[in-house]
Write an enzyme that holds these catalytic residues in place. Structure first.
Site, mmCIF file in Angstrom:
data_model
loop_
_atom_site.group_PDB
_atom_site.id
_atom_site.type_symbol
_atom_site.label_atom_id
_atom_site.label_comp_id
_atom_site.label_asym_id
_atom_site.label_seq_id
_atom_site.Cartn_x
_atom_site.Cartn_y
_atom_site.Cartn_z
ATOM 1 N N ARG A 101 17.543 33.318 14.262
ATOM 2 C CA ARG A 101 17.073 31.987 14.632
ATOM 3 C C ARG A 101 15.558 31.928 14.482
ATOM 4 N NH1 ARG A 101 16.771 28.492 19.307
ATOM 5 N NH2 ARG A 101 15.240 26.952 18.795
ATOM 6 N N ARG A 121 19.761 18.036 15.831
ATOM 7 C CA ARG A 121 19.230 18.526 17.097
ATOM 8 C C ARG A 121 19.994 17.922 18.265
ATOM 9 N NH1 ARG A 121 13.276 18.147 14.507
ATOM 10 N NH2 ARG A 121 14.371 16.513 13.387
ATOM 11 N N TYR A 139 12.553 30.681 11.414
ATOM 12 C CA TYR A 139 11.805 29.403 11.335
ATOM 13 C C TYR A 139 10.445 29.562 11.997
ATOM 14 C CZ TYR A 139 10.725 24.581 12.944
ATOM 15 O OH TYR A 139 10.105 23.387 13.246
ATOM 16 N N ASN A 183 0.817 -1.228 0.000
ATOM 17 C CA ASN A 183 0.000 0.000 0.000
ATOM 18 C C ASN A 183 0.842 1.267 0.000
ATOM 19 O OD1 ASN A 183 -2.296 -1.450 -0.048
ATOM 20 N ND2 ASN A 183 -2.777 -1.219 2.138
HETATM 21 P P1 NAD Z 1 12.929 15.949 9.390
HETATM 22 O O1 NAD Z 1 13.976 16.905 9.001
HETATM 23 O O2 NAD Z 1 13.325 14.587 9.839
HETATM 24 O O3 NAD Z 1 11.842 15.787 8.217
HETATM 25 C C1 NAD Z 1 11.636 16.738 7.219
HETATM 26 C C2 NAD Z 1 11.636 15.985 5.877
HETATM 27 O O4 NAD Z 1 11.423 16.940 4.823
HETATM 28 C C3 NAD Z 1 12.988 15.292 5.588
HETATM 29 O O5 NAD Z 1 12.790 13.921 5.324
HETATM 30 C C4 NAD Z 1 13.509 15.999 4.338
HETATM 31 O O6 NAD Z 1 14.185 15.138 3.445
HETATM 32 C C5 NAD Z 1 12.204 16.513 3.720
HETATM 33 N N1 NAD Z 1 12.476 17.656 2.857
HETATM 34 C C6 NAD Z 1 13.138 18.801 3.182
HETATM 35 N N2 NAD Z 1 13.229 19.609 2.104
HETATM 36 C C7 NAD Z 1 12.614 18.949 1.075
HETATM 37 C C8 NAD Z 1 12.373 19.242 -0.294
HETATM 38 N N3 NAD Z 1 12.812 20.384 -0.842
HETATM 39 N N4 NAD Z 1 11.714 18.351 -1.057
HETATM 40 C C9 NAD Z 1 11.283 17.172 -0.525
HETATM 41 N N5 NAD Z 1 11.483 16.810 0.770
HETATM 42 C C10 NAD Z 1 12.139 17.694 1.549
HETATM 43 O O7 NAD Z 1 12.088 16.686 10.524
HETATM 44 P P2 NAD Z 1 10.984 16.109 11.541
HETATM 45 O O8 NAD Z 1 11.517 16.241 12.892
HETATM 46 O O9 NAD Z 1 10.458 14.796 11.060
HETATM 47 O O10 NAD Z 1 9.845 17.243 11.383
HETATM 48 C C11 NAD Z 1 8.716 17.059 10.548
HETATM 49 C C12 NAD Z 1 7.861 18.322 10.658
HETATM 50 O O11 NAD Z 1 7.509 18.533 12.030
HETATM 51 C C13 NAD Z 1 8.572 19.597 10.204
HETATM 52 O O12 NAD Z 1 7.642 20.447 9.570
HETATM 53 C C14 NAD Z 1 9.053 20.232 11.514
HETATM 54 O O13 NAD Z 1 9.177 21.628 11.414
HETATM 55 C C15 NAD Z 1 7.946 19.831 12.455
HETATM 56 N N6 NAD Z 1 8.398 19.743 13.868
HETATM 57 C C16 NAD Z 1 9.079 18.657 14.311
HETATM 58 C C17 NAD Z 1 9.420 18.600 15.666
HETATM 59 C C18 NAD Z 1 10.132 17.412 16.282
HETATM 60 O O14 NAD Z 1 10.214 17.345 17.517
HETATM 61 N N7 NAD Z 1 10.645 16.493 15.510
HETATM 62 C C19 NAD Z 1 9.083 19.634 16.517
HETATM 63 C C20 NAD Z 1 8.409 20.728 15.995
HETATM 64 C C21 NAD Z 1 8.065 20.777 14.663
HETATM 65 C C1 UGA Z 2 13.697 22.565 17.961
HETATM 66 C C2 UGA Z 2 13.745 22.771 16.453
HETATM 67 O O1 UGA Z 2 13.607 24.087 16.138
HETATM 68 C C3 UGA Z 2 12.659 22.050 15.758
HETATM 69 O O2 UGA Z 2 12.956 20.753 15.618
HETATM 70 C C4 UGA Z 2 11.378 22.071 16.362
HETATM 71 O O3 UGA Z 2 10.565 22.928 15.737
HETATM 72 C C5 UGA Z 2 11.331 22.284 17.818
HETATM 73 O O4 UGA Z 2 12.420 22.833 18.430
HETATM 74 C C6 UGA Z 2 11.065 20.973 18.494
HETATM 75 O O5 UGA Z 2 11.895 20.083 18.354
HETATM 76 O O6 UGA Z 2 10.064 20.900 19.184
HETATM 77 P P1 UGA Z 2 15.292 23.239 19.896
HETATM 78 O O7 UGA Z 2 14.449 22.583 20.910
HETATM 79 O O8 UGA Z 2 16.011 24.461 20.280
HETATM 80 O O9 UGA Z 2 14.479 23.553 18.563
HETATM 81 O O10 UGA Z 2 16.247 22.120 19.294
HETATM 82 P P2 UGA Z 2 17.675 21.506 19.606
HETATM 83 O O11 UGA Z 2 18.574 21.839 18.516
HETATM 84 O O12 UGA Z 2 17.463 20.087 19.898
HETATM 85 O O13 UGA Z 2 18.229 22.277 20.923
HETATM 86 C C7 UGA Z 2 17.676 22.046 22.191
HETATM 87 C C8 UGA Z 2 18.544 22.778 23.233
HETATM 88 O O14 UGA Z 2 19.804 22.122 23.311
HETATM 89 C C9 UGA Z 2 18.834 24.246 22.917
HETATM 90 O O15 UGA Z 2 18.836 24.946 24.121
HETATM 91 C C10 UGA Z 2 20.274 24.195 22.356
HETATM 92 O O16 UGA Z 2 20.952 25.401 22.532
HETATM 93 C C11 UGA Z 2 20.872 23.085 23.196
HETATM 94 N N1 UGA Z 2 22.021 22.354 22.620
HETATM 95 C C12 UGA Z 2 21.958 21.863 21.336
HETATM 96 C C13 UGA Z 2 23.138 22.095 23.438
HETATM 97 O O17 UGA Z 2 23.210 22.558 24.576
HETATM 98 N N2 UGA Z 2 24.160 21.340 22.912
HETATM 99 C C14 UGA Z 2 24.139 20.810 21.657
HETATM 100 O O18 UGA Z 2 25.089 20.089 21.254
HETATM 101 C C15 UGA Z 2 22.987 21.086 20.827
#
Ligand code: NAD
Ligand code: UGA
Length: 363
Positions: A159, A209, A162, A45
């Site tokens: 920063r 991250r 985004y 699927n």
């Molecule tokens: P991720 O980076 O793993 O996933 C993003 C995907 O988008 C990647 O697989 C990347 O290849 C694809 N992508 C980027 N540019 C592209 C392009 N030009 N064409 C086609 N594909 C493309 O990130 P994630 O953590 O899985 O996040 C997914 C969504 O959730 C994002 O919108 C992110 O902002 C949001 N988000 C995630 C978190 C978290 O905790 N992971 C927190 C807040 C928001």
């Molecule tokens: C993340 C990202 O912006 C997105 O993935 C998302 O939208 C959102 O927040 C989320 O994940 O919910 P942030 O939480 O700042 O932002 O992401 P990280 O890069 O994981 O940083 C977390 C904290 O760790 C920050 O305070 C950063 O300064 C700190 N950090 C990061 C360290 O102290 N050491 C490191 O090596 C990396």
């Protein structure tokens, strides 16, 4: 349903795709890279399309026409990129994502849009002249979807491009809902962790991250770098808990998710980044360490040193999940230690697997 999932090859996307297939949906997965769906790529699927959505003329409209539901996860989601390539972050996270939303508006298809907890920005306690009686009271950093303000830093702190791009996209969807009866649901994830999150810096160029940096430091013995001493706080959610909530939003029983915004997060899982580093080091020492290897030190660095000029941090963010609890009967179950152990198991086994393969190869 026939589901078009854009960004299905990412961290969240790959886990969500797997769940949607398990639920019996037919999924068209579009992503620039598909390695994270390798382990189920032959599912009957599943249709995978490796595509860069920035390519002019790619068949977005046809794919939307064939879908019952569209899910948009595509974005640059790593803070290092917001500081390094702010214009690209704006173009992808707003301009390209708006094209997806407008294709859904034109064809009246429901859209689930992934936004971010970063729209809330910095807490009131971080404001110089807030004059709060108790700045450490969690109320000052607890965010509710429909009533909390969004506090961002100055323009020179790029920063926030985004957060700003995501916030503007949310406001445009809201306007399409008002003026064109467009049906969408917005998801604001709060720091998900789990297998397949980003990549390990010693394996691939780039700025992932925090979990990936700390895991890499433990595997390679490099110092663990704490930005501003690791004083910032986050509430972490395990990917399996998050996927359960997303599945309920996909199903949308009785239309409860129509034109709604949902926080997905775990308010009881708040830790400082320093505490997370100490916990990961402890877990590594107990579960995986070869006693001969010294555990890495924690060193403090500034945001400018680590990310570059233009970085500013979100000091604290706690999700109010009343809406997900009441409308979706959802409750997160994993605590921070459990999710760190499960995610570290995945990376340590993968790392050791790779090492074993190399050893066999060299033998
Ligand atoms: P991720 O980076 O793993 O996933 C993003 C995907 O988008 C990647 O697989 C990347 O290849 C694809 N992508 C980027 N540019 C592209 C392009 N030009 N064409 C086609 N594909 C493309 O990130 P994630 O953590 O899985 O996040 C997914 C969504 O959730 C994002 O919108 C992110 O902002 C949001 N988000 C995630 C978190 C978290 O905790 N992971 C927190 C807040 C928001
Ligand atoms: C993340 C990202 O912006 C997105 O993935 C998302 O939208 C959102 O927040 C989320 O994940 O919910 P942030 O939480 O700042 O932002 O992401 P990280 O890069 O994981 O940083 C977390 C904290 O760790 C920050 O305070 C950063 O300064 C700190 N950090 C990061 C360290 O102290 N050491 C490191 O090596 C990396």
């Amino acid at each position: 349903m026939r589901i078009l999932s854009l960004g299905a090859g990412g961290f969240i996307g790959s886990h969500l795709t797997h769940r949607l297939l398990t639920e019996g949906h037919r999924v068209v997965a579009v992503d620039a890279s598909l390695e994270k769906v390798d382990d189920f790529i032959h599912h009957p699927n599943l249709t995978v399309i490796q595509e860069d959505i920035r390519r002019p003329g790619w068949d977005l409209n046809d794919l939307v026409a064939d879908a019952d539901l569209v899910i948009d996860l595509i974005a640059y989601a790593n803070p290092g990129l917001y500081v390094k390539i702010p214009l690209e972050v704006f173009r992808l996270n707003f301009i390209e994502n708006l094209k997806i939303a407008e294709a859904c508006v034109r064809q009246q298809k429901r859209l689930i849009q992934f936004s971010t907890c970063e729209v809330y920005g910095r807490s009131a306690a971080s404001l110089k002249h807030a004059g709060l009686r108790d700045p450490d009271d969690p109320i000052h950093a607890t965010y509710t979807e429909d009533t909390s303000e969004c506090i961002l830093g100055p323009v020179a702190k790029h920063r926030w491009i985004y957060s700003c791009a995501k916030q503007l996209l949310e406001r445009v969807l809201h306007a399409y809902g008002l003026e064109h009866d467009f049906n969408y649901t917005i998801i604001r994830p709060f720091n998900f962790i789990g297998p397949k999150i980003d990549f390990l810096p010693h394996e691939k160029e780039g700025i992932p991250r925090v979990f990936s940096f700390f895991m890499d430091a433990l595997l390679t013995g490099q110092p663990i770098k704490l930005v501003n001493g690791g004083s910032s706080r986050r509430c972490y959610t395990y990917i399996d808990d998050a996927i359960e909530c997303m599945n309920r939003i996909v199903m949308n029983s009785r239309g409860v998710c129509d034109r709604q915004i949902f926080n997905i997060g775990s308010p009881r899982n708040e830790v400082s980044i320093r505490q997370m580093a100490i916990m990961m080091r402890e877990i590594y020492g107990e579960r995986y360490r070869d006693t001969a290897v010294r555990l890495p030190d924690l060193v403090s660095v500034t945001g400018d040193e680590f990310y570059g000029v233009g970085y500013e941090d979100s000091d604290r963010r706690i999700p109010d999940i009343t809406k997900a609890r009441t409308l979706l009967a959802w409750e997160p179950t994993w605590n921070v230690r459990q999710m760190l152990e499960a995610t570290m198991d995945y990376y340590v086994n993968r790392h050791r697997g790779a090492a074993a393969t190399i050893a066999v190869g060299n033998a």
